[in-house]
Scaffold this active site. Structure first.
Site, PDB file in Angstrom:
ATOM      1  N   SER A  55     -59.211 -25.471  10.382  1.00 40.36           N
ATOM      2  CA  SER A  55     -59.547 -26.505  11.364  1.00 40.36           C
ATOM      3  C   SER A  55     -58.454 -26.764  12.387  1.00 40.36           C
ATOM      4  O   SER A  55     -58.688 -27.499  13.351  1.00 40.36           O
ATOM      5  CB  SER A  55     -59.913 -27.811  10.652  1.00 40.36           C
ATOM      6  OG  SER A  55     -61.133 -27.662   9.963  1.00 40.36           O
ATOM      7  N   GLU A 100       0.797  -1.221   0.000  1.00 40.41           N
ATOM      8  CA  GLU A 100       0.000   0.000   0.000  1.00 40.41           C
ATOM      9  C   GLU A 100       0.838   1.282   0.000  1.00 40.41           C
ATOM     10  O   GLU A 100       0.395   2.297  -0.530  1.00 40.41           O
ATOM     11  CB  GLU A 100      -0.942   0.010   1.216  1.00 40.41           C
ATOM     12  CG  GLU A 100      -2.035  -1.026   1.164  1.00 40.41           C
ATOM     13  CD  GLU A 100      -3.027  -0.784   0.034  1.00 40.41           C
ATOM     14  OE1 GLU A 100      -3.488   0.370  -0.127  1.00 40.41           O
ATOM     15  OE2 GLU A 100      -3.310  -1.741  -0.707  1.00 40.41           O
TER      16      GLU A 100
END
Length: 709
Positions: free
Chosen positions: A359, A92
């Protein structure tokens, strides 16, 4: 005259040139001043607090998903990790220790290489400039931002040491896969702290800085390795690593120890677990590990079965969505499929979709009736009735006359459910529904008995679990939350309260088993006892089946998000078939995941006994003509023997010898010692292992079996 005029003209040009230069300087100063005024005040010098990041783990401790941004532990300037610091500097900002925030030589080198290549191939920003951008500025590429970046870099260099700048940069940079900071990246990819990285691992992490999302090794391992090789080459070129060290690193490339990117199907479970974990520990600004209840084999199975049935039958029956939830008897969520495709829709049909249960609601009607003194064998009339102008009918349009409650429940007879509700009291039915887990307001009208009140799948599965297992279970997904090795939350083992009286539990189990044996849920039958209930709403807009065995309660819902009708889909059809296939395959999955014979003492695999067992007591069997004493358990005679025999249901047992002339026996992938102890059918022996002691403790806390008194 001409010779004399030339100097005079030049002399007169100087004020103009000086004025122009002064104006340019003034404009430059104004521009720089304006840039400084636009810099955010107070940012960058202090770390920001963020919500907790969660690493979700299966029940066995294997990670399967990450939620949020991982931040790890901050790197301190006085303890910069080597060789990562060298790798970052090499790739870098190789002149990091020689410049004062900006690097003119680096800029010229980048421009020269860009000119030769015809395009910009490397950045010219120093580490200090990148830190300024990360902590103060946006990522937009403008002249203003570049000017601010340069000024801030010079200012940072005047305020901080090089070590502090490098440490802050490594703490703030993004390394892909949700990892912010080098320590988070080290833990995410290699399962170790940043200070423990070797050269190969450090080179890979440093290489991610240029394109972290594209190069993250969880998704692009080959790209990450190629970039790491470039980093190693630059380190050797700049003298930050010896040729021998670089050669060794290349010969032993790093091995990923993190889980892969989470499978899409896990998303519904992950969302639910994320929400529960954050509720339990609050908004803590740290990375957390969450041990969940997820059984990965059952989850994979659930996803596969749902996808197969929808793929095969969905279009034909106009069924666009399905959901499945599996709970252990204590409420632990084993598997959760909240929809057909999490990538397409994150809406969970388990916890967020409120649908009419049809149901299924009869569970509450019949439970309230049993609590009021009715019994499964008691008779009632299936005949026409009208209440305030409303006349319920049966799905087949017929009336059967005198029927038992057992048969009426098994065949889901509507008129009987309404008669029972009116006899017991609508308020009593509504109270039972609330007690068993429904959260919605329940209008006290006659049609309530047929399931017009909306509920979630999670609520309905919980209700069936509370009835079937008799305890006030609650679905839970989080077993433990840790920050590093410190436990912030551990699920308590307090005994669960009784949900319903024992007579209600036993009566409902009898009727639910009749549903599967002879009623509307026959498609869910297995080779062992199963209880359940079907549910279908008007025009087949919703179809449900919730069923249970001794091992788990599982619910399936099928329908459409827009509430459009399906093509004659009933609870006893597609949902029951999904349920059946999941439960049938679950036994095979558990058998495959069970400890292998290789874990037994030497030669034990040669002594394996197989056969349908006779139960002498809950700790002793007769298998293949030989008496077998189960490992880790003191068995009991009496009524528990009948229950155990019923659970085995003629299936074959596989037994392998253990120490002290005892045996470990499995039926359907289930350890019989654990089964007996977890249901309160025996006591642990003095030499019982920890897992069996936990099973007994669970039964004791829940007051099951012998602990019920």
């Amino acid at each position: 005259m001409t010779t004399d005029a030339t100097p005079r003209r030049r002399w007169r040009a100087w004020p103009w040139a000086l004025g122009t230069a002064g104006a340019c300087c003034a404009l430059l100063l104004l521009f720089l001043g304006w840039c400084l005024l636009q810099v955010p005040v107070g940012g960058g010098m202090q770390p920001s607090a963020t919500p907790a990041t969660l690493i979700l783990e299966n029940r066995d401790g294997t990670g399967f998903a990450t939620r949020g941004v991982l931040r790890g532990e901050p790197i301190r300037a006085e303890a910069l990790p080597q060789p990562l610091a060298d790798a970052v500097i090499a790739i870098e900002d190789r002149r990091f220790y020689d410049h004062h925030g900006i690097d003119p030589r680096g800029i010229l080198r980048a421009l020269a290489r860009a000119f030769g290549a015809g395009r910009l191939r490397e950045g010219a920003s120093t580490i200090t400039q990148q830190l300024a951008r990360l902590t103060y500025l946006s990522q937009e590429k403008t002249l203003t931002r570049k000017a601010q970046e340069a000024m801030l870099a010079i200012w940072l260099e005047s305020r901080l040491s090089k070590q502090e700048i490098l440490a802050r940069y490594m703490n703030a940079a993004y390394f892909g896969a949700g990892a912010v900071g080098a320590d988070a990246a080290a833990r995410r990819y290699f399962g170790k702290a940043v200070g423990e990285l070797n050269l190969a691992e450090a080179a890979m992490i440093a290489g991610l800085l240029r394109a972290p999302s594209a190069l993250a090794p969880t998704t692009n391992m080959e790209g990450a390795r190629q970039r790491a090789d470039v980093v190693l080459g630059v380190m050797e070129e700049t003298g930050l690593a010896t040729p021998e060290a670089v050669a060794a690193a290349r010969a032993a490339p790093p091995i990923l120890k993190a889980p892969p990117e989470p499978l899409v199907g896990r998303g519904y479970f992950s969302d639910w677990a994320d929400s529960e974990a954050r509720r339990l520990v609050g908004p803590l600004p740290m990375d957390l590990s969450v041990r969940t209840t997820l059984d990965p084999a059952l989850q994979d199975l659930a996803e596969r079965v749902v996808a197969q049935h929808l793929g095969k039958e969905g279009a034909k029956q106009r069924a666009g969505q399905a959901a499945l939830l599996a709970l252990a008897p204590d409420g632990a969520v084993l598997a959760a499929v909240g929809g057909r495709d999490y990538a397409e829709s994150q809406f969970s049909r388990i916890t967020q979709a409120k649908r009419q249960p049809g149901s299924l609601f009869k569970l509450f009607v019949y439970a309230a009736a049993l609590e009021a003194g009715y019994r499964p064998g008691q008779t009632v009339q299936d005949a026409p009735l009208t209440i305030n102008g409303w006349s319920p009918g049966n799905s087949d349009g017929n009336f059967r006359g005198t029927v038992t409650l057992r048969d009426a429940f098994a065949h889901s007879i509507n008129t009987v459910a309404v008669r029972l509700q009116e006899a017991v009291g609508r308020d009593k039915v509504a109270a039972m529904a609330k007690r068993l887990g429904l959260s919605a307001d329940i209008p006290l009208n006659p049609s309530m008995a047929l399931g017009t009140t909306e509920a979630t799948l999670a609520e309905m599965v919980t209700a069936f679990g509370r009835i079937g297992y008799g305890t006030q279970i609650e679905p839970y997904l989080v077993q433990e939350v840790r920050s590093r090795d410190r436990a912030l939350y551990t699920r308590p083992t307090a005994p669960a309260a009784h949900a319903v009286p024992e007579a209600v539990q036993q009566g409902m189990l009898e009727m639910m088993m009749a549903v599967v044996q002879q009623g509307t849920g026959r498609a869910a039958r297995l080779d062992r006892p199963v209880g359940g209930k079907t549910g279908t709403t008007q025009d087949s807009r919703d179809a449900w089946f919730v069923g249970m065995t001794a091992d788990a309660v599982v619910g399936v819902w099928v329908g459409n998000d827009d509430n459009s009708p399906m093509a004659n889909v009933y609870g006893g059809g597609l949902p029951a078939r999904i349920w059946h296939d999941f439960m049938q395959e679950a036994d095979k999955v558990r058998t495959a995941a069970a400890p292998s014979a290789a874990m037994a003492p030497a030669g034990a695999e040669d002594e394996e006994l197989r056969g349908v067992p006779d139960v002498i007591d809950t700790g002793t069997l007769r298998v293949a003509g030989r008496e077998v004493r189960l490992a880790g358990i003191v068995g009991l005679p009496g009524g528990f023997v009948a229950a155990m025999t019923q659970w085995i249901a003629g299936r074959e047992a596989s037994c392998q010898p253990r120490e002290s002339d005892t045996w470990q026996c499995r039926v359907g992938g289930r350890d019989l010692s654990e089964l007996v102890l977890s249901n309160g059918g025996g006591r642990v022996a003095a030499d019982a292992p920890a897992e069996l002691r936990r099973a007994e403790r669970t039964a004791r806390d829940a007051r099951l079996g012998i602990w019920g008194g």
